[in-house]
Enzyme design. Sequence first.
Site, PDB file in Angstrom:
ATOM      1  N   ARG A   1       0.685  -1.660   0.069  1.00 17.59           N
ATOM      2  CA  ARG A   1      -0.150   0.057  -0.130  1.00 17.59           C
ATOM      3  C   ARG A   1       0.745   1.036   0.074  1.00 17.59           C
ATOM      4  O   ARG A   1       0.495   1.929   0.739  1.00 17.59           O
ATOM      5  CB  ARG A   1      -1.249   0.183   1.107  1.00 17.59           C
ATOM      6  CG  ARG A   1      -2.484  -0.644   1.088  1.00 17.59           C
ATOM      7  CD  ARG A   1      -2.951  -0.970   2.265  1.00 17.59           C
ATOM      8  NE  ARG A   1      -2.830  -1.335   2.974  1.00 17.59           N
ATOM      9  CZ  ARG A   1      -3.239  -0.838   4.649  1.00 17.59           C
ATOM     10  NH1 ARG A   1      -3.945   0.027   4.907  1.00 17.59           N
ATOM     11  NH2 ARG A   1      -2.399  -1.768   5.624  1.00 17.59           N
ATOM     12  N   GLU A   2       2.281   1.379  -0.954  1.00 16.35           N
ATOM     13  CA  GLU A   2       3.161   1.831  -0.909  1.00 16.35           C
ATOM     14  C   GLU A   2       2.021   3.457  -0.983  1.00 16.35           C
ATOM     15  O   GLU A   2       2.446   4.688  -0.867  1.00 16.35           O
ATOM     16  CB  GLU A   2       3.915   2.111  -2.064  1.00 16.35           C
ATOM     17  CG  GLU A   2       4.635   1.013  -1.438  1.00 16.35           C
ATOM     18  CD  GLU A   2       4.686  -0.571  -1.884  1.00 16.35           C
ATOM     19  OE1 GLU A   2       2.672  -0.495  -1.992  1.00 16.35           O
ATOM     20  OE2 GLU A   2       5.513  -1.550  -2.186  1.00 16.35           O
ATOM     21  N   LEU A   3       1.384   3.532  -2.648  1.00 19.16           N
ATOM     22  CA  LEU A   3       0.542   4.402  -2.613  1.00 19.16           C
ATOM     23  C   LEU A   3      -0.472   5.510  -0.989  1.00 19.16           C
ATOM     24  O   LEU A   3      -0.595   6.746  -1.083  1.00 19.16           O
ATOM     25  CB  LEU A   3      -0.277   4.198  -3.891  1.00 19.16           C
ATOM     26  CG  LEU A   3      -1.873   5.756  -4.639  1.00 19.16           C
ATOM     27  CD1 LEU A   3       0.113   6.602  -5.023  1.00 19.16           C
ATOM     28  CD2 LEU A   3      -2.569   5.027  -5.576  1.00 19.16           C
TER      29      LEU A   3
ATOM     30  N   HIS B   1     -32.101  -0.723  11.196  1.00 14.84           N
ATOM     31  CA  HIS B   1     -30.560   0.543  10.815  1.00 14.84           C
ATOM     32  C   HIS B   1     -30.912   0.668   9.172  1.00 14.84           C
ATOM     33  O   HIS B   1     -29.492  -0.429   9.041  1.00 14.84           O
ATOM     34  CB  HIS B   1     -29.695   0.600  11.850  1.00 14.84           C
ATOM     35  CG  HIS B   1     -28.976   1.849  11.199  1.00 14.84           C
ATOM     36  ND1 HIS B   1     -29.450   2.907  11.476  1.00 14.84           N
ATOM     37  CD2 HIS B   1     -27.803   1.768  11.048  1.00 14.84           C
ATOM     38  CE1 HIS B   1     -28.709   4.224  10.946  1.00 14.84           C
ATOM     39  NE2 HIS B   1     -27.711   3.137  10.557  1.00 14.84           N
TER      40      HIS B   1
ATOM     41  N   HIS C   1     -22.463  12.791  10.398  1.00 14.90           N
ATOM     42  CA  HIS C   1     -21.535  12.730   9.587  1.00 14.90           C
ATOM     43  C   HIS C   1     -20.490  14.175   9.787  1.00 14.90           C
ATOM     44  O   HIS C   1     -19.451  13.991   9.052  1.00 14.90           O
ATOM     45  CB  HIS C   1     -22.109  13.039   7.503  1.00 14.90           C
ATOM     46  CG  HIS C   1     -22.416  11.110   8.385  1.00 14.90           C
ATOM     47  ND1 HIS C   1     -23.422  10.967   8.047  1.00 14.90           N
ATOM     48  CD2 HIS C   1     -22.374   9.933   7.070  1.00 14.90           C
ATOM     49  CE1 HIS C   1     -24.682  10.344   7.626  1.00 14.90           C
ATOM     50  NE2 HIS C   1     -23.113   9.543   6.980  1.00 14.90           N
TER      51      HIS C   1
HETATM   52  N1  GLN Z   1     -24.549  -0.208  14.512  1.00 18.74           N
HETATM   53  C1  GLN Z   1     -23.510   0.147  13.541  1.00 18.74           C
HETATM   54  C2  GLN Z   1     -23.275   1.244  14.355  1.00 18.74           C
HETATM   55  O1  GLN Z   1     -24.052   1.982  14.825  1.00 18.74           O
HETATM   56  C3  GLN Z   1     -23.721   0.914  12.266  1.00 18.74           C
HETATM   57  C4  GLN Z   1     -23.618   1.095  11.232  1.00 18.74           C
HETATM   58  C5  GLN Z   1     -23.820   1.223  10.107  1.00 18.74           C
HETATM   59  O2  GLN Z   1     -24.949   1.496  10.107  1.00 18.74           O
HETATM   60  N2  GLN Z   1     -23.330   1.646   8.784  1.00 18.74           N
HETATM   61  O3  GLN Z   1     -21.795   1.442  13.355  1.00 18.74           O
HETATM   62 ZN    ZN Z   2     -25.381   3.987   9.539  1.00 18.14          ZN
END
Ligand code: GLN
Ligand code: ZN
Length: 772
Positions: free
Chosen positions: A24-26, A656, A709
């Site tokens: 993984r040099e890059l 989820h 995020h």
């Molecule tokens: N239970 C996982 C978390 O909370 C769900 C992650 C996901 O949906 N990508 O990290």
């Molecule tokens: Zn999620």
Amino acid sequence: MTAKSAAAAAQATVYGYPRQGAQRELKKAVEGYWKGRIGADALKEIAEGLRRANWQQLADAGVHEVPTGDFSYYDHVLDTSVMVGAVPARHRAAVEADTLDGYFAMARGNQDVAPLEMTKWFDTNYHYLVPELGPDTVFAADSAKQVAELKEALAFGHTARPVLVGPVTYLLLAKPAPGVAPDFEPLTLLDRLLPVYAEVLADLRAAGAEWVQLDEPALVQDRTPAELNATARAYRDLGALPDRPKLLVASYFDRLGEALPVLAKAPVDGLALDFTGAAAANLDDLAAVGGLPGKRLVAGVVDGRNVWINDFEKSLSVLGTLLGLADRVDVAASCSLLHVPLDAAAERDIEPQILRWLAFARQKTTEIVTLARGLARGTGAIAAELAANRADLASRAGSPITHDPAVRARAAAITDADGRRSAPYEARAAAQRDRLGLPLLPTTTIGSFPQTAELRTARADLRAGRIGAAAYEERIEAEIQEVLAFQEKAGIDVLVHGEPERNDMVQYFAEQLSGYLATQHGWVQSYGTRYVRPPVLAGDISRPEPMTVRWTSYAQSLTDRPVKGMLTGPVTMLAWSFVRDDQPLGDTARQVALALRDEVDDLEAAGTSVIQVDEPALRETLPLRAAGHAAYLEWATESFRLSTGGVRPDTQIHTHMCYAEFGDIVRAIDDLDADVISLEAARSHMQVARELAEHGYPREAGPGVYDIHSPRVPSAEEAASLLRKGLEAIPARRLWVNPDCGLKTRGWPETRASLENLVAAARTVRAELPES
Ligand code: GLN
Ligand code: ZN
């Protein structure tokens, strides 16, 4: 040309190769450049060395024509945006100040500007940067990178073929730039874009390219007549260019379908088609259009995106049929080898016999060369390879790993009742209300809490033997205590243990299920400098021992509130692994589902009253063509229900998913029959809640009110106003309060503040309810 001379001319080629290097040099070089540890010249030198090594490896293996231009510092779609001059206005200053830094600014953003959006490259786990276009976009050709890399390869004495993202796919992958009407269609820019491609093609011709490959994978998706017309126009125009290189139009990931006659008729010199898996339908389709008289056909018979050895006899039979259908038939992988790890021979922990079933990029290259030789000179010329291949395939087919009688018997005995809860939703909801005693608008989280540096260090220490299992487990217990104490103090209603013991939501389970393989060096690029090591679903799947019960029970022992058990669902387990190619995906999903069902049942028996089975990959695994959706959703939802169907009515099943666009799978979400679903919604201002309501979704839902995020902390007022919006669509007794997704990538300070605000918001809005 006769079939015989077409055969004699057969050659081996590939469309792209893993970019990162054996170590993984890059990744290290690019990240080092970002951190200022190495300069641009050093980065360029490392990149050049990696390209040179790749070409040499391909040529040494016997590949006749090596690809150029497939290398990238970050992403080949971003490279294409640079090539056509589609630099968004907000990045122009950075690009003008410094090309390389400007490039990385488009990829990653900086303090002042947001990066381009990132999304999945078709149905792979590679992510590209989405071009942003609008009616004012002015394209301008910049062939520098393509020309330079071609010249490099030619200078080393290789026969080289530049590979470009084709103009139609480029536009179909683009989206309207910020501020542009959302219904703007980038494909309307085709006439403006074609002259730029013409210029690049001319530059490549001048630099010595005999052939240039234009990748058009977007044509394997359902396309409108207007899009097919645009394709015809594009290749009529490019084909009519004077003094152009020969054009090879490549497609992969599925059959070309309606686009095949369009391309077959186009005045281009060759087509590259995928003949693996469902794309094998290209064979009959090609015969139906009368083949490709006068054209070169590059046959992708080696699966470029999975890790299994090829079936030589099967491939030779396909190739044999193709000989009658084109002027010249060459052999290739179905797509760029970017999607598989570099070298299976680097694996030390996989049993030698099983290792022989695996082919990564290097091994696939050898397979391609062998097949080309077999095609050109007859099977006698590859007798030893054929015999070895037959033996390896037989060893895989006959292995107890791929055929575990207990797993098979159990799967065969599945009945419809296994996938059905023992009571209808209304009765379950009542039983769960009694058992859980939750307030209206109950608060919860999605599972993970911040994965701190100390946790990662503890895991690394355990792996390296610096600490023992007992010390590690103590460390995890301490973390769980902290996570529980915080949640109780914050006033969250349904708690989680925080998933501190998990490196990754798929790998953690893969490591504990039999039938799964882990690799040591099987890195594949996910995006930019992020590489993942997907586990390999190699055999029949079973669960020798409980996987999560210990941690969930420990957490439950610390509190009187319900602690939610956390599992990764069968579809996501498949989506983020390399899957078996020797049985239908649905069969593999069913085996994984039964293993998870054991875990769900054990959690319930241990006293867990709420169990969440995450399926974030449900939508991304949707087949590329609509015709395949129903069959996929059938096994996908069935396997989810199979994993969760065995619990009592008063055990609450959550699921989820994290994406905002799920219009096309709303019915499937309903078919999961989960009691509660949490979804990403904060950034779309609860759009998801409205969509669920429109479809009459009958059960409980938690559209996220905290965008995880970003490190930004939402205020209580902001979360409350999102909740009020949610209430316009979903009645209070069915609405949950939670973040968009897990918190593992967040830091503790913002997590604490955000969750406290989330609880405050729930309390404020509860007090406004007539019901309370
Ligand atoms: N239970 C996982 C978390 O909370 C769900 C992650 C996901 O949906 N990508 O990290
Ligand atoms: Zn999620």
